[in-house]
Write a protein that holds these residues in place. Structure first.
Motif, mmCIF file in Angstrom:
data_model
loop_
_atom_site.group_PDB
_atom_site.id
_atom_site.type_symbol
_atom_site.label_atom_id
_atom_site.label_comp_id
_atom_site.label_asym_id
_atom_site.label_seq_id
_atom_site.Cartn_x
_atom_site.Cartn_y
_atom_site.Cartn_z
ATOM 1 N N ARG A 93 0.840 -1.217 0.000
ATOM 2 C CA ARG A 93 0.000 0.000 0.000
ATOM 3 C C ARG A 93 0.865 1.253 0.000
ATOM 4 O O ARG A 93 0.581 2.223 -0.695
ATOM 5 C CB ARG A 93 -0.932 0.010 1.227
ATOM 6 N N MET A 94 1.952 1.237 0.774
ATOM 7 C CA MET A 94 2.844 2.385 0.822
ATOM 8 C C MET A 94 3.482 2.614 -0.549
ATOM 9 O O MET A 94 3.578 3.762 -1.004
ATOM 10 C CB MET A 94 3.931 2.169 1.878
ATOM 11 N N ILE A 95 3.902 1.555 -1.190
ATOM 12 C CA ILE A 95 4.513 1.687 -2.521
ATOM 13 C C ILE A 95 3.494 2.229 -3.517
ATOM 14 O O ILE A 95 3.809 3.121 -4.313
ATOM 15 C CB ILE A 95 5.101 0.340 -3.004
ATOM 16 N N GLU A 96 2.277 1.714 -3.488
ATOM 17 C CA GLU A 96 1.234 2.205 -4.409
ATOM 18 C C GLU A 96 0.988 3.698 -4.218
ATOM 19 O O GLU A 96 0.901 4.453 -5.195
ATOM 20 C CB GLU A 96 -0.066 1.414 -4.208
ATOM 21 N N GLN A 97 0.867 4.137 -2.972
ATOM 22 C CA GLN A 97 0.602 5.541 -2.694
ATOM 23 C C GLN A 97 1.805 6.418 -3.046
ATOM 24 O O GLN A 97 1.646 7.523 -3.569
ATOM 25 C CB GLN A 97 0.208 5.729 -1.230
ATOM 26 N N SER A 98 2.995 5.919 -2.789
ATOM 27 C CA SER A 98 4.209 6.675 -3.116
ATOM 28 C C SER A 98 4.403 6.772 -4.619
ATOM 29 O O SER A 98 4.822 7.822 -5.130
ATOM 30 C CB SER A 98 5.428 6.009 -2.465
ATOM 31 N N LEU A 99 4.095 5.701 -5.322
ATOM 32 C CA LEU A 99 4.187 5.712 -6.782
ATOM 33 C C LEU A 99 3.208 6.734 -7.368
ATOM 34 O O LEU A 99 3.577 7.527 -8.245
ATOM 35 C CB LEU A 99 3.911 4.313 -7.344
ATOM 36 N N ALA A 100 1.986 6.745 -6.849
ATOM 37 C CA ALA A 100 0.980 7.696 -7.335
ATOM 38 C C ALA A 100 1.409 9.140 -7.078
ATOM 39 O O ALA A 100 1.102 10.039 -7.867
ATOM 40 C CB ALA A 100 -0.365 7.424 -6.673
ATOM 41 N N ALA A 101 2.133 9.377 -5.984
ATOM 42 C CA ALA A 101 2.584 10.727 -5.640
ATOM 43 C C ALA A 101 3.980 11.034 -6.187
ATOM 44 O O ALA A 101 4.495 12.117 -5.968
ATOM 45 C CB ALA A 101 2.578 10.903 -4.127
ATOM 46 N N ASN A 102 4.594 10.051 -6.865
ATOM 47 C CA ASN A 102 5.919 10.219 -7.445
ATOM 48 C C ASN A 102 6.969 10.530 -6.368
ATOM 49 O O ASN A 102 7.832 11.397 -6.559
ATOM 50 C CB ASN A 102 5.903 11.273 -8.538
#
Length: 109
Positions: A93-102
């Motif tokens: 989940r952290m990776i998904e959110q970080s990826l979305a926020a670049n």
């Protein structure tokens, strides 16, 4: 010592070091030193973590024919009945959110 994953896109994620290292091993990263998961690495990291088996691994040090109480010779983060895939979920989940926020994810800093 816990491993604390940090990203500007999320709150901090604290993980027991044995569990974090088991996950980071699959990503070819070290948990015992400062590290970074760059945005360009995140898609591959997500694929790797989501592909983890959903069943705990059996301890090869235990003899199933041996009678009595069994204690593993080497502690294994999966031996408590929780698979690495389940342990990976907060990091996924952290990776998904970080990826979305670049935004990258760092630890050990």
């Amino acid at each position: 010592m816990p491993v604390i994953f940090k990203s500007k896109a999320t709150g901090d994620l604290w993980m027991v070091s044995a569990h974090a290292q088991a996950l980071l091993d699959g990503l070819n990263k070290r948990g015992d030193a400062a590290g970074i998961l760059r945005v360009e690495e995140m898609a591959a990291a997500l694929a790797t973590l989501k592909a983890l088996p959903d069943e705990p691994a059996r301890d090869p040090d235990l003899d199933p024919d041996d009678e009595g109480v069994h204690e593993p010779r080497h502690p294994d983060p999966e031996q408590d009945g929780v698979s690495l895939r389940k342990r990976a979920w907060p990091l996924i989940r952290m990776i998904e959110q970080s990826l979305a926020a670049n935004e990258p994810i760092v630890w050990g800093v």
